[in-house]
Design a protein around this motif. Structure first.
Motif, mmCIF file in Angstrom:
data_model
loop_
_atom_site.group_PDB
_atom_site.id
_atom_site.type_symbol
_atom_site.label_atom_id
_atom_site.label_comp_id
_atom_site.label_asym_id
_atom_site.label_seq_id
_atom_site.Cartn_x
_atom_site.Cartn_y
_atom_site.Cartn_z
ATOM 1 N N ALA A 1 9.034 1.680 -11.855
ATOM 2 C CA ALA A 1 8.681 0.354 -12.357
ATOM 3 C C ALA A 1 8.942 -0.670 -11.267
ATOM 4 C CB ALA A 1 9.481 -0.001 -13.598
ATOM 5 N N MET A 2 8.081 -1.673 -11.215
ATOM 6 C CA MET A 2 8.280 -2.847 -10.366
ATOM 7 C C MET A 2 8.757 -3.969 -11.280
ATOM 8 S SD MET A 2 7.167 -1.653 -7.479
ATOM 9 C CE MET A 2 6.765 0.087 -7.522
ATOM 10 N N ILE A 3 9.619 -4.825 -10.753
ATOM 11 C CA ILE A 3 10.141 -5.952 -11.518
ATOM 12 C C ILE A 3 10.031 -7.205 -10.666
ATOM 13 C CG2 ILE A 3 12.177 -6.968 -12.631
ATOM 14 C CD1 ILE A 3 13.220 -4.138 -13.138
ATOM 15 N N GLU B 1 0.837 -1.210 0.000
ATOM 16 C CA GLU B 1 0.000 0.000 0.000
ATOM 17 C C GLU B 1 0.874 1.264 0.000
ATOM 18 O OE1 GLU B 1 -3.216 2.055 2.964
ATOM 19 O OE2 GLU B 1 -3.366 -0.123 2.693
ATOM 20 N N GLU B 2 1.939 1.258 0.791
ATOM 21 C CA GLU B 2 2.838 2.423 0.853
ATOM 22 C C GLU B 2 3.621 2.576 -0.452
ATOM 23 O OE1 GLU B 2 4.739 5.859 2.164
ATOM 24 O OE2 GLU B 2 2.930 4.866 2.893
ATOM 25 N N ILE B 3 4.040 1.473 -1.044
ATOM 26 C CA ILE B 3 4.752 1.552 -2.329
ATOM 27 C C ILE B 3 3.862 2.212 -3.376
ATOM 28 C CG2 ILE B 3 5.714 0.220 -4.253
ATOM 29 C CD1 ILE B 3 6.702 -1.835 -2.188
ATOM 30 N N ILE B 4 2.597 1.835 -3.398
ATOM 31 C CA ILE B 4 1.655 2.421 -4.365
ATOM 32 C C ILE B 4 1.449 3.903 -4.066
ATOM 33 C CG2 ILE B 4 -0.743 2.376 -5.165
ATOM 34 C CD1 ILE B 4 -0.561 -0.728 -4.737
ATOM 35 N N MET B 5 1.347 4.276 -2.793
ATOM 36 C CA MET B 5 1.205 5.696 -2.448
ATOM 37 C C MET B 5 2.445 6.482 -2.882
ATOM 38 S SD MET B 5 -0.936 6.082 1.100
ATOM 39 C CE MET B 5 0.014 4.994 2.124
ATOM 40 N N SER C 1 5.690 3.587 7.011
ATOM 41 C CA SER C 1 5.673 5.025 6.742
ATOM 42 C C SER C 1 6.354 5.389 5.424
ATOM 43 C CB SER C 1 6.390 5.772 7.874
ATOM 44 O OG SER C 1 7.764 5.415 7.875
ATOM 45 N N GLY C 2 7.277 4.551 4.973
ATOM 46 C CA GLY C 2 8.050 4.878 3.780
ATOM 47 C C GLY C 2 9.095 5.945 4.026
ATOM 48 N N ASN C 3 9.386 6.278 5.278
ATOM 49 C CA ASN C 3 10.259 7.406 5.615
ATOM 50 C C ASN C 3 11.617 7.384 4.925
ATOM 51 O OD1 ASN C 3 8.399 8.624 7.244
ATOM 52 N ND2 ASN C 3 9.277 7.888 9.161
ATOM 53 N N HIS D 1 -4.158 -4.450 -7.274
ATOM 54 C CA HIS D 1 -3.545 -3.371 -6.493
ATOM 55 C C HIS D 1 -3.560 -2.029 -7.240
ATOM 56 C CE1 HIS D 1 -2.029 -6.866 -4.260
ATOM 57 N NE2 HIS D 1 -2.007 -6.028 -3.232
ATOM 58 N N THR D 2 -4.279 -1.980 -8.344
ATOM 59 C CA THR D 2 -4.436 -0.776 -9.171
ATOM 60 C C THR D 2 -3.094 -0.101 -9.484
ATOM 61 O OG1 THR D 2 -4.943 0.653 -7.268
ATOM 62 C CG2 THR D 2 -6.812 -0.348 -8.422
#
Length: 188
Positions: A74-76, A57-61, A152-154, A99-100
């Protein structure tokens, strides 16, 4: 699942080109197709890893927040789809849809791209500047499944902000941790 850390590719390494099929669009894409005007984020993931699920979810945000600011993303997935069919191209298409994903999800069937990037785990993050030089590799943040630290993705956000706003990015970076990449067995 073998808990594995990033190998921490040396900072300043030049991004290696690739030509991989995007399971999200069915197009074949190279680094130049992915590259953003301000930088490029390449993330090695797979469909079944609990570490990936924990932070997806955080990666998508992050992708949604920074694509509009000039960061190509890009994701691989490089896992052996014969041994792990849940990580194959058809399952990747479904994962991206569920995951849109608004960004490419590339299939590294030969595993050459993962080897070129010295990727070791999922998720494994690589942030390159506009000159394709590695400025960050390491963890998303301190959160891991079961450690009760909120996602958090900090760490990654701080690095991307440093790139965008011309701030120094600390060379002291902590490795990501996750499932090991599922390498193909080499027959003798």
């Amino acid at each position: 699942m073998a808990k594995t850390e990033s190998t921490m590719l040396p900072l300043g390494t030049t991004a290696m080109d690739f030509y991989l099929k995007d399971t999200n669009s069915n197009d074949w894409l190279s680094l130049s197709d992915i590259r953003g005007t301000k930088g490029t984020l390449i993330v090695f993931i797979c469909n079944h890893c609990p570490y990936v699920h924990h932070v997806m979810e955080e990666i998508i945000m992050i992708a949604n927040d920074y694509r509009v600011q000039g960061i190509g993303i890009a994701m691989i997935s490089s896992n052996d789809a014969t041994a792990y069919p849940q990580d194959g191209p058809e399952a990747m298409t479904e994962f991206a849809f569920n995951h849109t994903f608004g960004f490419p999800y590339l299939y590294d069937q030969s595993q050459l791209t993962a080897k070129n990037y010295d990727a070791a785990c999922t998720p494994d993050f690589f942030l390159f500047d506009s000159q394709d030089l590695l400025t960050y590799r390491g963890q998303l943040d301190d959160s891991r499944p079961g450690n009760n630290i909120p996602v958090s993705g900090n760490d990654l956000r701080s690095a991307i902000d440093g790139l965008l706003y011309n701030r120094q990015i600390s060379p002291i970076q902590r490795p990501s941790m996750g499932c090991n990449i599922k390498w193909k067995k080499i027959s003798s």
